[in-house]
Design a protein around this motif. Sequence first.
Motif, PDB file in Angstrom:
ATOM      1  N   ASP A 211      -1.908  -6.051  47.049  1.00 51.94           N
ATOM      2  CA  ASP A 211      -1.989  -6.917  45.880  1.00 51.94           C
ATOM      3  C   ASP A 211      -0.609  -7.213  45.318  1.00 51.94           C
ATOM      4  N   GLU A 212       0.263  -6.172  45.346  1.00 57.03           N
ATOM      5  CA  GLU A 212       1.621  -6.351  44.837  1.00 57.03           C
ATOM      6  C   GLU A 212       2.408  -7.318  45.713  1.00 57.03           C
ATOM      7  N   GLU A 213       2.234  -7.188  47.049  1.00 56.87           N
ATOM      8  CA  GLU A 213       2.914  -8.101  47.977  1.00 56.87           C
ATOM      9  C   GLU A 213       2.436  -9.536  47.767  1.00 56.87           C
ATOM     10  N   GLU A 214       1.120  -9.679  47.573  1.00 59.20           N
ATOM     11  CA  GLU A 214       0.570 -11.012  47.338  1.00 59.20           C
ATOM     12  C   GLU A 214       1.136 -11.617  46.049  1.00 59.20           C
ATOM     13  N   ASP A 215       1.252 -10.782  45.028  1.00 61.77           N
ATOM     14  CA  ASP A 215       1.799 -11.246  43.758  1.00 61.77           C
ATOM     15  C   ASP A 215       3.257 -11.683  43.926  1.00 61.77           C
ATOM     16  N   GLU A 216       4.029 -10.866  44.718  1.00 63.49           N
ATOM     17  CA  GLU A 216       5.444 -11.194  44.944  1.00 63.49           C
ATOM     18  C   GLU A 216       5.575 -12.506  45.714  1.00 63.49           C
ATOM     19  N   GLU A 217       4.712 -12.647  46.738  1.00 60.75           N
ATOM     20  CA  GLU A 217       4.748 -13.881  47.520  1.00 60.75           C
ATOM     21  C   GLU A 217       4.399 -15.086  46.646  1.00 60.75           C
ATOM     22  N   LYS A 218       3.418 -14.885  45.793  1.00 58.89           N
ATOM     23  CA  LYS A 218       3.009 -15.969  44.908  1.00 58.89           C
ATOM     24  C   LYS A 218       4.131 -16.350  43.950  1.00 58.89           C
ATOM     25  N   GLU A 219       4.826 -15.306  43.443  1.00 59.69           N
ATOM     26  CA  GLU A 219       5.940 -15.563  42.534  1.00 59.69           C
ATOM     27  C   GLU A 219       7.061 -16.318  43.252  1.00 59.69           C
ATOM     28  N   GLU A 220       7.324 -15.879  44.515  1.00 60.57           N
ATOM     29  CA  GLU A 220       8.372 -16.546  45.291  1.00 60.57           C
ATOM     30  C   GLU A 220       8.012 -18.025  45.527  1.00 60.57           C
ATOM     31  N   GLU A 221       6.742 -18.275  45.838  1.00 59.86           N
ATOM     32  CA  GLU A 221       6.307 -19.655  46.054  1.00 59.86           C
ATOM     33  C   GLU A 221       6.462 -20.476  44.776  1.00 59.86           C
ATOM     34  N   GLU A 222       6.105 -19.851  43.652  1.00 59.83           N
ATOM     35  CA  GLU A 222       6.236 -20.550  42.381  1.00 59.83           C
ATOM     36  C   GLU A 222       7.700 -20.845  42.064  1.00 59.83           C
ATOM     37  N   ASP A 223       8.583 -19.860  42.386  1.00 63.55           N
ATOM     38  CA  ASP A 223      10.019 -20.059  42.158  1.00 63.55           C
ATOM     39  C   ASP A 223      10.543 -21.199  43.031  1.00 63.55           C
ATOM     40  N   ASP A 224      10.092 -21.217  44.305  1.00 65.69           N
ATOM     41  CA  ASP A 224      10.538 -22.289  45.226  1.00 65.69           C
ATOM     42  C   ASP A 224      10.084 -23.654  44.712  1.00 65.69           C
ATOM     43  N   GLU A 225       8.855 -23.700  44.218  1.00 60.31           N
ATOM     44  CA  GLU A 225       8.333 -24.964  43.701  1.00 60.31           C
ATOM     45  C   GLU A 225       9.130 -25.426  42.484  1.00 60.31           C
ATOM     46  N   GLU A 226       9.504 -24.457  41.647  1.00 62.61           N
ATOM     47  CA  GLU A 226      10.290 -24.794  40.458  1.00 62.61           C
ATOM     48  C   GLU A 226      11.675 -25.313  40.864  1.00 62.61           C
ATOM     49  N   GLU A 227      12.280 -24.670  41.895  1.00 60.55           N
ATOM     50  CA  GLU A 227      13.594 -25.112  42.364  1.00 60.55           C
ATOM     51  C   GLU A 227      13.506 -26.527  42.931  1.00 60.55           C
ATOM     52  N   GLU A 228      12.447 -26.777  43.692  1.00 63.01           N
ATOM     53  CA  GLU A 228      12.280 -28.113  44.273  1.00 63.01           C
ATOM     54  C   GLU A 228      12.111 -29.168  43.181  1.00 63.01           C
ATOM     55  N   GLU A 229      11.320 -28.836  42.178  1.00 63.01           N
ATOM     56  CA  GLU A 229      11.104 -29.766  41.078  1.00 63.01           C
ATOM     57  C   GLU A 229      12.399 -30.023  40.319  1.00 63.01           C
ATOM     58  N   GLU A 230      13.202 -28.964  40.150  1.00 71.30           N
ATOM     59  CA  GLU A 230      14.479 -29.097  39.438  1.00 71.30           C
ATOM     60  C   GLU A 230      15.433 -29.960  40.242  1.00 71.30           C
ATOM     61  N   THR A 231      15.448 -29.762  41.556  1.00 71.49           N
ATOM     62  CA  THR A 231      16.328 -30.568  42.428  1.00 71.49           C
ATOM     63  C   THR A 231      15.931 -32.042  42.375  1.00 71.49           C
ATOM     64  N   ASP A 232      14.642 -32.279  42.464  1.00 72.72           N
ATOM     65  CA  ASP A 232      14.146 -33.651  42.399  1.00 72.72           C
ATOM     66  C   ASP A 232      14.522 -34.304  41.070  1.00 72.72           C
ATOM     67  N   SER A 233      14.410 -33.507  40.012  1.00 77.31           N
ATOM     68  CA  SER A 233      14.747 -34.041  38.690  1.00 77.31           C
ATOM     69  C   SER A 233      16.213 -34.384  38.576  1.00 77.31           C
ATOM     70  N   ASN A 234      17.056 -33.538  39.161  1.00 75.80           N
ATOM     71  CA  ASN A 234      18.507 -33.777  39.125  1.00 75.80           C
ATOM     72  C   ASN A 234      18.857 -35.033  39.911  1.00 75.80           C
ATOM     73  N   LEU A 235      18.208 -35.202  41.048  1.00 76.56           N
ATOM     74  CA  LEU A 235      18.478 -36.400  41.883  1.00 76.56           C
ATOM     75  C   LEU A 235      18.094 -37.664  41.127  1.00 76.56           C
ATOM     76  N   LYS A 236      17.004 -37.620  40.469  1.00 76.43           N
ATOM     77  CA  LYS A 236      16.545 -38.763  39.683  1.00 76.43           C
ATOM     78  C   LYS A 236      17.550 -39.097  38.585  1.00 76.43           C
ATOM     79  N   ASP A 237      18.082 -38.064  37.928  1.00 82.18           N
ATOM     80  CA  ASP A 237      19.064 -38.269  36.854  1.00 82.18           C
ATOM     81  C   ASP A 237      20.317 -38.914  37.404  1.00 82.18           C
ATOM     82  N   GLU A 238      20.762 -38.461  38.575  1.00 80.77           N
ATOM     83  CA  GLU A 238      21.995 -38.990  39.183  1.00 80.77           C
ATOM     84  C   GLU A 238      21.808 -40.477  39.544  1.00 80.77           C
TER      85      GLU A 238
END
Length: 413
Positions: free
Chosen positions: A385-412
């Motif tokens: 369960d802990e591994e699943e939670d960590e994986e889920k957190e990592e996926e959420e972090d990756d999604e947040e990074e992707e969204e932030e990158t996309d947002s920065n590109l749009k601003d530029e």
Amino acid sequence: MKVLVLAAFFALACAEPIVYFREQFEDGDAWKSRWVESKHKSDYGKFVLTAGKFYGDAEKDKGLQTSQDARFYSLSSRFEPFSNEGQTLVVQFSVKHEQNIDCGGGYIKLFPADLNQEDMHGDSAYNLMFGPDICGPGTKKVHVIFNYKGKNHLINKDIRCKDDEYTHLYTLIVRPDNTYEVKMDNKKVESGSLEEDWDFLPPKKIKDPEAKKPEDWDEREKIDDPEDTKPEDWDKPEHIPDPDAKKPEDWDDEMDGEWEPPMITNPEYKGEWKPRKIDNPNYKGKWVHPEIDNPEYTPDAEIYKYDSAGVIGLDLWQVKSGTIFDNFLITNDEKFAEEVGNETWGLTKDPEKKMKESQEEEERKKREEDEKKLKEETKEEEDEDEEEDEEKEEEEDDEEEEEETDSNLKDEL
């Protein structure tokens, strides 16, 4: 004359013990031909032949076991009729409550030879009833009940029975001198006189019905001192108004009523006055009602005697089944009974205990292994369960990074 006395004594000393009944269930299912189940009721519990869950010897420890919960049991076996007149009567058997009994009988009954075995029931007349009876924490006794002139008499003493799960040997000895002995595991636990320990006969002495305590008999050891008087300042009230209490400044007589100080215990209160006690000069001691010989008392040198004995029966009730009866013996020789007890119960009791302790140790180890396995499985599940939670957190972090990158590109752009 001396020669005759010595010869008689020698003959008695060398006499072989008489065995009226012996049953050790050593021939398999053949016991069914010797024991008869009553048909008085249609739902009596069934007995099965077994040594139980633990034993000292798989064959020697086989006995009749109650097998159905909350049932009456009614089973008996017949033997050649006899009378114990002029000789000792010994009744012996073993009982094993391996079910950790909560309520049920473990006793036997000795019946006259005219008993109808197929109609044996709880009200069938018997000679004696002997053995353990347990029902809750309040009843853990050894019954010793004798039928005397048509009435059943319970012993006046309390004999505590064994209440563990091991096999125990019970022995009742009734002697022609009107004495008795009860043994458990071949050790004496009670003995005495039949006349004194049962209410077979009226009391030898009774209170003299003609005797009365004299009217002037004074039993008061102490009396009030007639010279003692109550002091004049004795009477004080138990409670008084608190002299230190003050009326509250915000007290309004019109609104709150007339103010009264709270009551406190009066330090001068002395309680109810009683005159001191002195020795009573007229004291005569406690009056003892004089006794006379009871005209209804007649001594009986044959309380012990039964003209006929021919059936031994198991007539009992059990809430939780599992009791094993074995090693039945009826004889006229208490020494022989002791030897039989040592050769049967005595040889298997220690191995029986060892086997049970071994089973308990195995069960303890199994419990520990099961608990350990459960903990390990729980830990694995928690880790997963802990591994699943960590994986889920990592996926959420990756999604947040992707969204932030996309947002920065749009601003530029």
